[in-house]
Design a protein around this motif. Structure first.
Motif, PDB file in Angstrom:
ATOM      1  N   ILE A  49       0.838  -1.202   0.000  1.00  0.00           N
ATOM      2  CA  ILE A  49       0.000   0.000   0.000  1.00  0.00           C
ATOM      3  C   ILE A  49       0.871   1.249   0.000  1.00  0.00           C
ATOM      4  O   ILE A  49       0.636   2.184  -0.778  1.00  0.00           O
ATOM      5  N   LYS A  50       1.906   1.282   0.828  1.00  0.00           N
ATOM      6  CA  LYS A  50       2.797   2.439   0.868  1.00  0.00           C
ATOM      7  C   LYS A  50       3.496   2.636  -0.477  1.00  0.00           C
ATOM      8  O   LYS A  50       3.637   3.768  -0.955  1.00  0.00           O
ATOM      9  N   MET A  51       3.945   1.550  -1.083  1.00  0.00           N
ATOM     10  CA  MET A  51       4.631   1.612  -2.363  1.00  0.00           C
ATOM     11  C   MET A  51       3.704   2.177  -3.439  1.00  0.00           C
ATOM     12  O   MET A  51       4.088   3.060  -4.214  1.00  0.00           O
ATOM     13  N   MET A  52       2.456   1.690  -3.469  1.00  0.00           N
ATOM     14  CA  MET A  52       1.505   2.145  -4.481  1.00  0.00           C
ATOM     15  C   MET A  52       1.117   3.609  -4.253  1.00  0.00           C
ATOM     16  O   MET A  52       0.993   4.381  -5.212  1.00  0.00           O
ATOM     17  N   LEU A  53       0.957   4.004  -3.007  1.00  0.00           N
ATOM     18  CA  LEU A  53       0.644   5.406  -2.711  1.00  0.00           C
ATOM     19  C   LEU A  53       1.800   6.319  -3.113  1.00  0.00           C
ATOM     20  O   LEU A  53       1.587   7.396  -3.680  1.00  0.00           O
ATOM     21  N   ARG A  54       3.034   5.911  -2.815  1.00  0.00           N
ATOM     22  CA  ARG A  54       4.196   6.721  -3.196  1.00  0.00           C
ATOM     23  C   ARG A  54       4.255   6.897  -4.708  1.00  0.00           C
ATOM     24  O   ARG A  54       4.517   7.984  -5.222  1.00  0.00           O
ATOM     25  N   ARG A  55       4.018   5.797  -5.446  1.00  0.00           N
ATOM     26  CA  ARG A  55       4.047   5.847  -6.902  1.00  0.00           C
ATOM     27  C   ARG A  55       2.964   6.793  -7.426  1.00  0.00           C
ATOM     28  O   ARG A  55       3.211   7.605  -8.309  1.00  0.00           O
ATOM     29  N   ALA A  56       1.760   6.696  -6.871  1.00  0.00           N
ATOM     30  CA  ALA A  56       0.667   7.559  -7.298  1.00  0.00           C
ATOM     31  C   ALA A  56       0.969   9.027  -7.009  1.00  0.00           C
ATOM     32  O   ALA A  56       0.705   9.899  -7.848  1.00  0.00           O
ATOM     33  N   LEU A  57       1.528   9.302  -5.836  1.00  0.00           N
ATOM     34  CA  LEU A  57       1.880  10.685  -5.505  1.00  0.00           C
ATOM     35  C   LEU A  57       2.969  11.215  -6.432  1.00  0.00           C
ATOM     36  O   LEU A  57       2.903  12.363  -6.895  1.00  0.00           O
ATOM     37  N   ASP A  58       3.977  10.394  -6.726  1.00  0.00           N
ATOM     38  CA  ASP A  58       5.036  10.813  -7.651  1.00  0.00           C
ATOM     39  C   ASP A  58       4.467  11.115  -9.030  1.00  0.00           C
ATOM     40  O   ASP A  58       4.818  12.113  -9.657  1.00  0.00           O
ATOM     41  N   GLU A  59       3.577  10.254  -9.518  1.00  0.00           N
ATOM     42  CA  GLU A  59       2.959  10.470 -10.831  1.00  0.00           C
ATOM     43  C   GLU A  59       2.117  11.750 -10.834  1.00  0.00           C
ATOM     44  O   GLU A  59       2.115  12.501 -11.799  1.00  0.00           O
ATOM     45  N   HIS A  60       1.413  11.998  -9.740  1.00  0.00           N
ATOM     46  CA  HIS A  60       0.605  13.209  -9.627  1.00  0.00           C
ATOM     47  C   HIS A  60       1.497  14.455  -9.701  1.00  0.00           C
ATOM     48  O   HIS A  60       1.210  15.397 -10.441  1.00  0.00           O
ATOM     49  N   HIS A  61       2.576  14.463  -8.924  1.00  0.00           N
ATOM     50  CA  HIS A  61       3.496  15.607  -8.924  1.00  0.00           C
ATOM     51  C   HIS A  61       4.147  15.797 -10.292  1.00  0.00           C
ATOM     52  O   HIS A  61       4.291  16.924 -10.758  1.00  0.00           O
ATOM     53  N   LEU A  62       4.502  14.707 -10.933  1.00  0.00           N
ATOM     54  CA  LEU A  62       5.107  14.784 -12.255  1.00  0.00           C
ATOM     55  C   LEU A  62       4.112  15.326 -13.269  1.00  0.00           C
ATOM     56  O   LEU A  62       4.455  16.178 -14.092  1.00  0.00           O
TER      57      LEU A  62
END
Length: 94
Positions: A75-88
């Motif tokens: 869950i943490k890994m997927m949330l981090r990835r989603a947040l990174d994609e959002h910021h990008l």
């Protein structure tokens, strides 16, 4: 920097060996947007409750099993990835 095959690198990571400083050049290795490292100290963590549909929970558990990590780590890994994609996406939006 030393040269190493993917298989050798995976073996070293699985064995718990530190490989970042030895095999990666931080000036040329870029993945996503750099974010400051977060502390793992207990006082920096916030516990939260999350309602997840059963089928989604099954998918998370399956992924956790495939990656040999905990459900929480997935869950943490997927949330981090989603947040990174959002910021990008925000950075590259017109």
């Amino acid at each position: 920097m030393s040269s190493i095959s993917t298989e050798e690198l995976e073996q070293k990571v699985e064995a718990g060996e530190e490989v970042i400083d030895r095999y990666f050049d931080p000036t040329t290795t870029k993945v996503g947007i750099p974010r400051p490292m977060t502390s793992r100290r207990r006082q920096d963590l916030v516990t939260t409750s999350l309602d997840i549909p059963g089928p989604m929970l099954d998918e998370l558990d399956q992924m956790a099993g495939e990656l040999n990590i905990s459900r929480q780590a997935v869950i943490k890994m997927m949330l981090r990835r989603a947040l990174d994609e959002h910021h990008l996406a925000k950075r590259t939006a017109p």
